[in-house]
Write an enzyme that holds these catalytic residues in place. Structure first.
Site: not given
Length: 256
Positions: A88, A178, A180
């Site tokens: 990001c 994202h 994660e």
């Protein structure tokens, strides 16, 4: 000192499962809470770096004064071909430092788990090769890369935000999404123009597909970190058939 420097740029924006997967692969994380004032190193002495997300533009030094040091470290990683993953804000920072363009409040914001299209150029990429044509990924942004750096390889896209993933040189990757983030994190987001319950439910439904894919991509990154740490060998991307040499302008890449 851990062998992977992780720069955290917001309270809730930790490495989450990507950090756990790197630890699972045997890597030690050196997590610097830059948003809390923890100092970043003057010199990148780690074997890899992950630049996480945050609600800033890469040059928003007035609100986030540590970003100047973060950009300096990104520049060092790029210059020395240290394995680098930007997520990001981190991906936008790689783009900007490498000569691309980032624009705030551009296009339509993306929130929640959305299908990301993998481009043909990804077939020769060390991290993205062999992925399905479309992969669910969690998005949460209103700023975006609007011009890739010269020579960057364009790897993934969505209709609302074309530059979802790209590679600079042989060992630096920027992603707008994202990998994660787990669905539970979505519950912490401020509902601005979207239904949080609907967005959460979609992410939960997509997780059985998305999790194994982003786990594998992280495992591949971890292998590059190990290679860099133990041998200092030629960048892995250069060993793949059809890979673009550093500085080449591949088909589909857009110069800034």
């Amino acid at each position: 000192m851990g062998d992977v420097l992780v720069v955290q740029n917001s309270r809730s924006g930790g490495p989450s499962r990507v950090g756990a997967w790197l630890a699972e692969a045997g890597h030690e994380l050196d997590i610097v809470l830059a948003h809390e004032g923890a100092p970043l190193p003057d010199r990148l002495g780690h074997d890899a770096m992950i630049m996480l997300g945050g609600g800033y533009l890469p040059g928003d030094d007035a609100r986030a004064p540590w970003l100047a040091d973060a950009r300096r470290l990104v520049g060092q990683a790029l210059a020395r071909s240290v394995p680098l993953l930007g997520i990001c804000l981190g991906g936008q920072m790689i783009a900007e430092v490498a000569g691309g363009e980032v624009t705030g409040d551009t296009g339509a914001p993306e929130n929640g788990s959305l299908p990301v299209t993998i481009r043909p150029e990804a077939a020769a990429d060390p991290l993205f090769h062999g992925l399905p044509p479309a992969v669910p990924a969690v998005e949460h942004h209103k700023d975006a890369v609007t011009g890739l750096p010269p020579g960057a390889v364009w790897l993934a896209e969505t209709a609302a935000c074309p530059y979802q993933a790209f590679r600079v040189g042989e060992r630096a990757w920027g992603v707008q999404f994202h990998p994660e983030v787990l669905p539970a994190r979505i519950r912490e987001w401020q509902a601005d123009g979207f239904d949080p319950d609907e967005v959460y439910a979609r992410a939960v439904a997509d997780e059985p597909v998305s999790t194994p894919i982003w786990h594998e991509v992280t495992r591949r990154f971890a292998a590059l970190v190990t290679e860099h740490a133990t041998s200092g060998a030629q960048p892995a991307g250069a060993q793949l058939s059809g890979a673009q040499p550093a500085g080449a302008q591949p088909a589909g890449a857009q110069p800034a």
